[in-house]
Each structure stands twice: as C-alpha cells, then as structure tokens.
Design an enzyme around this catalytic site. Structure first.
Site, PDB file in Angstrom:
ATOM      1  N   LYS A  41       0.809  -1.232   0.000  1.00 29.52           N
ATOM      2  CA  LYS A  41       0.000   0.000   0.000  1.00 29.52           C
ATOM      3  C   LYS A  41       0.840   1.280   0.000  1.00 29.52           C
ATOM      4  CE  LYS A  41      -0.801   0.153   4.963  1.00 29.52           C
ATOM      5  NZ  LYS A  41      -1.614  -0.475   6.009  1.00 29.52           N
ATOM      6  N   ARG A 136      -7.873  -0.826  16.906  1.00 32.95           N
ATOM      7  CA  ARG A 136      -8.332  -0.845  15.524  1.00 32.95           C
ATOM      8  C   ARG A 136      -9.075  -2.174  15.361  1.00 32.95           C
ATOM      9  NH1 ARG A 136      -4.661   0.170  10.161  1.00 32.95           N
ATOM     10  NH2 ARG A 136      -4.874  -2.085  10.005  1.00 32.95           N
TER      11      ARG A 136
HETATM   12  C1  LIG Z   1      -0.507  -1.179   6.691  1.00 30.84           C
HETATM   13  C2  LIG Z   1      -0.623  -2.462   7.387  1.00 30.84           C
HETATM   14  C3  LIG Z   1       0.516  -3.243   7.606  1.00 30.84           C
HETATM   15  C4  LIG Z   1       1.906  -2.765   7.232  1.00 30.84           C
HETATM   16  O1  LIG Z   1       2.270  -1.721   8.065  1.00 30.84           O
HETATM   17  P1  LIG Z   1       3.733  -1.058   7.962  1.00 30.84           P
HETATM   18  O2  LIG Z   1       3.788  -0.137   9.113  1.00 30.84           O
HETATM   19  O3  LIG Z   1       3.770  -0.381   6.650  1.00 30.84           O
HETATM   20  O4  LIG Z   1       4.709  -2.160   8.023  1.00 30.84           O
HETATM   21  C5  LIG Z   1       0.359  -4.472   8.214  1.00 30.84           C
HETATM   22  N1  LIG Z   1      -0.856  -4.915   8.592  1.00 30.84           N
HETATM   23  C6  LIG Z   1      -1.977  -4.202   8.406  1.00 30.84           C
HETATM   24  C7  LIG Z   1      -3.274  -4.753   8.859  1.00 30.84           C
HETATM   25  C8  LIG Z   1      -1.899  -2.950   7.799  1.00 30.84           C
HETATM   26  O5  LIG Z   1      -3.016  -2.244   7.627  1.00 30.84           O
END
Ligand SMILES: *Cc1c(COP(=O)(O)O)cnc(C)c1O
Length: 362
Positions: A41, A136
């Site tokens: 992402k 969350r």
């Molecule tokens: C964005 C996200 C990640 C990755 O997070 P980083 O901080 O970019 O490593 C992992 N798990 C979920 C559920 C996320 O939304």
C-alpha cells in the site's frame, strides 16, 4: 503517473536499494523462522515495486485495497494476495475473486466469505485478528476469537483457518512488546488446543514489530510479519535499523520562483488556504524559493525533507511548496531541481498522484 523525462515533479525509485532492504530483512527474519509478507500500500502497488517484492518469492503479497488487487492481477502478478484491510460486506465477492487470504474479525463477515468462496468454487484462507489494545480491528475478548476459530474450523468448509494475528502501532499507538506478543502467542496455543491442530501463521504485526526480531526479544511462536514501511522507507516508529536504505524514494521538484522577500506575511492575518490560522516567524528579509509540488501530491509538508543543505520547508499550498533557501550554498534559480527525502505517508501520496512523473533506478 507519467514517465516522460525532464518532467517534474518526479518521484525517483531506486529498485536496487529496495531489493537490498528486502534482502536484509528477509535474511534476518528467516534466521528466526519468521515469514515476511510484503505490504504494497505504501507504494500504491506500483508494478515495478511489486515485481521486486515478488523476486523474494513470498507466500503472499498484502494489499489493503481492491483497486490495487485488481491492478496487480491485470499486470500479471502471480503471487497470491492477502487482503489486510478487514473487508466490508460490499467487498466480499470481488475480494474472494482476487485474494486468496484475508484478515478478519467479524463472524457474519466470515460466514459471508465462506458462502461466496463456495459459490466461486474456492477455499479462502483467513487470519483471525485479536485486538491487543491498539483499538483498531480485532476481537476484544479471547473467548470470542476462539469461538470464531471453532466455527471456521468446523462449520465453514470453504474457509481455511490459516492463523491468528494482531495489529498495533496504528490508531492507539501501542508498541509491540514482550507482553502483547506473548499474549498473542498464548492465544495461538489456546486456539490450537481448541481446534486440535497447529496454526500455520501467528502474525505479530507490521514494521514496528521488527525491532523485537533484531534485538532477539520476539517470542518464538510469532512466525509472520506484514511489512510495508520498513521495506520501502527503511524506517518504523520503533527504530530505523542502520543496515537499511532510507532513500529508496526521492522527490525531485523544479524551482519556479526564487527571490528575496520578507519572512513574515504583510497585511492582516486571516486564515490560510486550508482554513487554518498560522503562525509565522519574522526573520527579516530572506531568500525564498517555490517548487511546483504541493499538499495534493504529498499530503503534509512536514513529511518531506530537503536533501540539499540550506533548504528549509516553510509550508505548502495544494500545488506549491514554499522554501527558505537563504542558507543554500550557491545561486538557486528558476529551473533548478531540488531533492527531498520522504516519509511513509508522503511516499504513499506521491505514488498515487497522477501529476507526479515516476522513474526508476535499477
Ligand atoms: C498497513 C498495514 C501493515 C503494514 O504496516 P507497515 O507499518 O507499513 O509495516 C500491516 N498490517 C496491516 C493490517 C496494515 O493495515
């Protein structure tokens, strides 16, 4: 996303540095039998970036959005996709069609995914999420997650219970530590006792969990991480390992005006372009430059940092960034190019902005 040369603003992505970051993290995690699922992402699933991630043959690539999943499939990405934003009911049919696995925390959704997977003749793998305090996604009571695990295992034949996981360092800024990671490991054991078989994946979070791997404090049972920021930007909220490149991404912007002006606005102060009152420091007459890139492209001007010495970000409108360049060594003029390092947030914006030209170093 355009790539014609000599067009600005430009985002330069060093694929070799990205590859080295992935190799360094993969090696260190493999030593502890921890599997990495790269998260796309932060780079808006740009094809070239995703291809580098694919070189490491991950079991899954993680995406948070169906449009990215659709695009990756259309571009021939072969690695199975894991949806890491818990799916909304309206997303279930396409999610099942595009993704082989997903993170989940709602029994009615799990039932809907099971039905849809049956309709599509598929088996969909699920990781049940436990909220360990970040507030969350996730089940709050362990008993609820165990009941859901039992239902998936025994009554939802088109789902495969792949494991359990958690998300931290997000809304609630809760840091992964021995206490919450050990809690997840214990919960995994309870689920395994309930279903009578081992779980394949116990997913201990994202980039902020990596520091525990590096300092050797990650409980043995945690065997999976979903990593975005630390791969792409070499940073995380819990440390920036010195063996990672923090300059995979560089923003290049062209100077469109450079002249001396007062440092404090002249006239009656009202609100800025975004309806906010602002405070300005009076430093007398200073040399200032404007570059043609703004908040619409990168989000928050605090999330870009000038690479050249003597350049300071003063603020930004939607389309311009205002810089103090009084201490810049040399003559800066319209047409010159300035470079900026990026945070994770600004990287995600820039990779998604249709006004930004993208080029690759490999
Ligand atoms: C964005 C996200 C990640 C990755 O997070 P980083 O901080 O970019 O490593 C992992 N798990 C979920 C559920 C996320 O939304």
């Amino acid at each position: 996303m355009n790539s014609s040369k000599d067009q600005y603003p430009r985002l330069v992505i060093d694929l070799n540095k990205l590859r080295e970051n992935l190799a360094a993290l993969t090696g260190r995690c493999q030593d502890l039998l921890i599997e990495i699922s790269p998260v796309v992402k932060g780079a808006n699933a740009l094809r070239e970036v995703v291809r580098v991630m694919e070189e490491f043959s991950p079991r899954y690539l993680c995406t948070s959005r169906l449009d990215q999943a659709r695009r990756m499939k259309a571009e021939g990405i072969q690695t199975p996709l894991m949806m890491i934003r818990i799916p909304g009911p309206a997303e279930v049919p396409e999610m099942v069609a595009l993704c082989d696995a997903s993170l989940n925390s709602d029994l009615s959704l799990l039932r809907a995914i099971n039905e849809e997977a049956g309709r599509q003749g598929k088996t969909h793998a699920v990781i049940l999420m436990q909220d360990l305090g970040d507030l969350r996604e996730g089940f709050w009571h362990a008993e609820e997650l165990i009941q859901a695990a039992l239902e998936v295992e025994n009554n939802l034949p088109h789902l495969h219970l792949l494991g359990i996981g958690t998300n931290l360092s997000c809304y609630g800024s809760i840091k992964p530590d021995k206490r919450n990671m050990q809690g997840l490991a214990s919960l995994a054991q309870e689920v395994e006792e309930a279903i009578g078989r081992p779980l394949e994946i116990v997913s201990g979070g994202a980039s902020t969990s990596v520091y525990m791997v590096l300092e050797g404090s990650m409980p043995y049972r945690i065997n999976h991480l979903r990593l975005g920021e630390i791969i792409l930007n070499g940073t995380s909220g819990t440390g920036n390992p010195d063996f990672l490149h923090q300059d995979v991404f560089t923003l290049q912007a062209q100077v469109s005006e450079c002249r001396e002006k007062p440092s404090h606005p002249v006239g009656q102060l009202g609100l800025d372009a975004f309806g906010k009152p602002r405070v300005y420091q009076d430093r007398g007459i200073r040399r200032r430059a404007i570059v043609n890139v703004g908040r619409v492209d990168y989000g928050d001007p605090e999330d870009i940092s000038p690479r050249q010495p003597g350049v300071e970000v003063l603020g930004a409108s939607s389309d311009h960034t205002l810089l103090d360049v009084a201490d810049y060594p040399g003559e800066l003029k319209a047409g010159d190019i300035l470079e900026f390092g990026l945070s994770y947030g600004s990287t995600a914006f820039l990779c998604s902005s249709p006004s930004v030209h993208i080029s690759y170093l490999s």
